[in-house]
Scaffold this motif. Structure first.
Motif, PDB file in Angstrom:
ATOM      1  N   THR A  54      38.694  32.001  48.104  1.00 38.67           N
ATOM      2  CA  THR A  54      38.521  33.259  47.378  1.00 38.67           C
ATOM      3  C   THR A  54      38.985  33.105  45.935  1.00 38.67           C
ATOM      4  OG1 THR A  54      40.715  34.095  47.970  1.00 38.67           O
ATOM      5  CG2 THR A  54      38.906  34.579  49.493  1.00 38.67           C
ATOM      6  N   TYR A  55      38.531  34.028  45.104  1.00 37.50           N
ATOM      7  CA  TYR A  55      39.008  34.087  43.717  1.00 37.50           C
ATOM      8  C   TYR A  55      38.890  35.520  43.200  1.00 37.50           C
ATOM      9  CZ  TYR A  55      33.977  33.796  42.440  1.00 37.50           C
ATOM     10  OH  TYR A  55      32.627  34.005  42.324  1.00 37.50           O
ATOM     11  N   PRO A  56      39.753  35.881  42.239  1.00 34.54           N
ATOM     12  CA  PRO A  56      39.695  37.230  41.674  1.00 34.54           C
ATOM     13  C   PRO A  56      38.598  37.331  40.618  1.00 34.54           C
ATOM     14  CG  PRO A  56      41.507  36.018  40.688  1.00 34.54           C
ATOM     15  CD  PRO A  56      40.885  35.108  41.715  1.00 34.54           C
ATOM     16  N   CYS A  57      37.977  38.478  40.562  1.00 34.09           N
ATOM     17  CA  CYS A  57      36.866  38.703  39.628  1.00 34.09           C
ATOM     18  C   CYS A  57      37.102  39.989  38.860  1.00 34.09           C
ATOM     19  CB  CYS A  57      35.545  38.768  40.404  1.00 34.09           C
ATOM     20  SG  CYS A  57      34.111  39.177  39.379  1.00 34.09           S
ATOM     21  N   ARG A  58      37.053  39.906  37.535  1.00 31.98           N
ATOM     22  CA  ARG A  58      37.260  41.089  36.693  1.00 31.98           C
ATOM     23  C   ARG A  58      35.953  41.642  36.132  1.00 31.98           C
ATOM     24  NH1 ARG A  58      39.628  36.988  32.991  1.00 31.98           N
ATOM     25  NH2 ARG A  58      41.671  37.673  33.733  1.00 31.98           N
ATOM     26  N   CYS A  59      34.816  41.077  36.544  1.00 30.43           N
ATOM     27  CA  CYS A  59      33.526  41.493  35.987  1.00 30.43           C
ATOM     28  C   CYS A  59      33.134  42.892  36.464  1.00 30.43           C
ATOM     29  CB  CYS A  59      32.428  40.510  36.383  1.00 30.43           C
ATOM     30  SG  CYS A  59      32.671  38.838  35.746  1.00 30.43           S
ATOM     31  N   SER A  60      32.621  43.693  35.564  1.00 32.31           N
ATOM     32  CA  SER A  60      32.069  44.994  35.925  1.00 32.31           C
ATOM     33  C   SER A  60      30.617  44.811  36.361  1.00 32.31           C
ATOM     34  CB  SER A  60      32.130  45.942  34.729  1.00 32.31           C
ATOM     35  OG  SER A  60      31.258  45.485  33.693  1.00 32.31           O
ATOM     36  N   ALA A 114      46.419  33.496  42.015  1.00 31.03           N
ATOM     37  CA  ALA A 114      47.676  33.909  41.383  1.00 31.03           C
ATOM     38  C   ALA A 114      47.435  34.848  40.208  1.00 31.03           C
ATOM     39  CB  ALA A 114      48.447  32.676  40.922  1.00 31.03           C
ATOM     40  N   GLU A 115      46.226  34.831  39.654  1.00 33.47           N
ATOM     41  CA  GLU A 115      45.894  35.699  38.529  1.00 33.47           C
ATOM     42  C   GLU A 115      45.372  37.060  38.965  1.00 33.47           C
ATOM     43  OE1 GLU A 115      43.149  33.902  35.865  1.00 33.47           O
ATOM     44  OE2 GLU A 115      44.436  32.182  35.386  1.00 33.47           O
ATOM     45  N   ALA A 116      45.221  37.284  40.261  1.00 34.09           N
ATOM     46  CA  ALA A 116      44.625  38.530  40.745  1.00 34.09           C
ATOM     47  C   ALA A 116      45.465  39.731  40.336  1.00 34.09           C
ATOM     48  CB  ALA A 116      44.480  38.488  42.262  1.00 34.09           C
ATOM     49  N   GLY A 117      44.795  40.720  39.761  1.00 33.14           N
ATOM     50  CA  GLY A 117      45.456  41.949  39.358  1.00 33.14           C
ATOM     51  C   GLY A 117      44.897  43.134  40.113  1.00 33.14           C
ATOM     52  N   PRO A 118      45.502  44.313  39.949  1.00 30.99           N
ATOM     53  CA  PRO A 118      45.055  45.501  40.702  1.00 30.99           C
ATOM     54  C   PRO A 118      43.635  45.937  40.379  1.00 30.99           C
ATOM     55  CG  PRO A 118      46.653  46.091  38.998  1.00 30.99           C
ATOM     56  CD  PRO A 118      46.659  44.603  39.084  1.00 30.99           C
ATOM     57  N   GLY A 119      43.109  45.535  39.232  1.00 33.47           N
ATOM     58  CA  GLY A 119      41.751  45.920  38.878  1.00 33.47           C
ATOM     59  C   GLY A 119      40.698  44.896  39.235  1.00 33.47           C
ATOM     60  N   ASP A 120      41.113  43.813  39.896  1.00 40.86           N
ATOM     61  CA  ASP A 120      40.182  42.736  40.241  1.00 40.86           C
ATOM     62  C   ASP A 120      39.558  42.940  41.611  1.00 40.86           C
ATOM     63  OD1 ASP A 120      40.614  41.345  37.907  1.00 40.86           O
ATOM     64  OD2 ASP A 120      42.179  40.068  38.760  1.00 40.86           O
ATOM     65  N   ALA A 121      38.308  42.540  41.726  1.00 41.70           N
ATOM     66  CA  ALA A 121      37.693  42.367  43.045  1.00 41.70           C
ATOM     67  C   ALA A 121      38.043  40.958  43.521  1.00 41.70           C
ATOM     68  CB  ALA A 121      36.186  42.539  42.958  1.00 41.70           C
ATOM     69  N   ILE A 122      37.980  40.740  44.822  1.00 37.68           N
ATOM     70  CA  ILE A 122      38.201  39.408  45.390  1.00 37.68           C
ATOM     71  C   ILE A 122      36.876  38.936  45.968  1.00 37.68           C
ATOM     72  CG2 ILE A 122      39.523  38.002  46.992  1.00 37.68           C
ATOM     73  CD1 ILE A 122      41.177  39.299  44.751  1.00 37.68           C
ATOM     74  N   ARG A 123      36.433  37.765  45.529  1.00 36.63           N
ATOM     75  CA  ARG A 123      35.148  37.222  45.958  1.00 36.63           C
ATOM     76  C   ARG A 123      35.314  35.970  46.816  1.00 36.63           C
ATOM     77  NH1 ARG A 123      30.575  39.195  43.570  1.00 36.63           N
ATOM     78  NH2 ARG A 123      30.906  40.640  41.823  1.00 36.63           N
ATOM     79  N   LEU A 124      34.314  35.742  47.660  1.00 39.46           N
ATOM     80  CA  LEU A 124      34.217  34.514  48.439  1.00 39.46           C
ATOM     81  C   LEU A 124      33.532  33.448  47.595  1.00 39.46           C
ATOM     82  CD1 LEU A 124      34.363  33.129  51.329  1.00 39.46           C
ATOM     83  CD2 LEU A 124      31.970  33.855  51.575  1.00 39.46           C
TER      84      LEU A 124
END
Length: 281
Positions: free
Chosen positions: A95-101, A135-145
């Protein structure tokens, strides 16, 4: 193996004729097989779910003459189970965090060298945030596979078993389509414990569902869900993606089609048998 299926509406609006068709079909197939018909309330999105819609769902289903064989399962009661599944996939490095709208994704996909491919959740994600550490995941991030990494962990790609009218038979999944036609799907959204795709896999395993009966518009989603189930070590159900109920212009019904809501047919004096005839059962 006992036949176990479910009807899983979201309490975000009234049930319409399309829901009635899916619920009746699943109920009748379970009864014909001497199996179980379960009810699940997909209220993972608490910003849209309403208790009055859930109450109406239960009322409509009972009015249709359908009975369920266990207490309804509500997704909002099982958020820790979805988090545990997400944490497991993250621990596997998938998984990884995603900040894209949505706008970012739309603009990236419309670039001349890209071209927009649509998957189960709309435009297939172009991979902008792929490689960001959790580790960079924030409250506004989605989590992707990370689909490519996920497939690398599987000894064999899943094969769907399908009994629906449009896709009957054994359907092997391909790496190319999973990566380019499904892509890095969202597993958790900001302020939500899990996406539909992750929660439905966890729920189906928890309820020991053997047969998933739902509309053909979710066939592509089944491929993603089969990958998630395989990664989490869950058995794959048999799928039956049925035809959709459409309006006079050929458009599939949606919850905004209140004119075809079951509650209105009930108020006008229709019977459950009338509803069965309307949907071709």
């Amino acid at each position: 193996m006992t036949f176990r299926t479910r009807f899983a509406p979201s309490p975000t609006g009234p049930l319409h004729l399309g829901h009635a068709y899916s619920a009746i079909l699943a109920h009748d197939m379970a009864r014909a097989a001497g199996g179980a018909f379960l009810l699940r309330i997909d209220d993972i999105d608490q910003t849209r779910a309403r208790p009055e819609w859930e109450a109406l769902i239960l009322e409509d289903i009972a009015w249709l003459g359908l009975s369920w064989d266990a207490a309804p399962r509500r997704q909002s009661d099982h958020l820790p189970a979805y988090r545990a599944a997400l944490d497991r996939l993250s621990a596997m490095g998938l998984t990884y965090p995603c900040r894209c709208s949505r706008r970012d994704i739309r603009e990236a996909a419309s670039a001349p060298q890209e071209g927009a491919t649509h998957g189960p959740d709309g435009i297939v994600y172009p991979g902008t945030c792929r490689g960001r550490p959790m580790a960079e995941a924030g409250p506004g991030d989605a989590i992707r596979l990370d689909m490519a990494r996920a497939l690398d962990t599987l000894a064999d790609l899943p094969t769907l078993t399908e009994t629906g009218p449009a896709h009957a038979g054994a359907i092997p999944l391909t790496r190319d389509h999973l990566i380019h036609g499904i892509g890095d799907a969202v597993l958790a959204r900001p302020a939500m414990g899990a996406s539909y795709h992750l929660s439905v896999v966890v729920d189906d395993a928890a309820q020991a569902i053997t047969h998933v009966i739902r509309g053909e518009d979710l066939f592509e989603a089944a491929q993603l869900q089969a990958v998630l189930a395989s990664l989490l070590g869950h058995p794959l159900p048999t799928y039956h993606h049925h035809r959709l109920i459409r309006d006079d212009h050929g458009k599939r019904l949606a919850k905004r089609d209140d004119a075809r809501a079951i509650r209105l047919y009930r108020a006008e004096g229709a019977t459950p048998q009338d509803i069965r005839r309307m949907v071709g059962l």
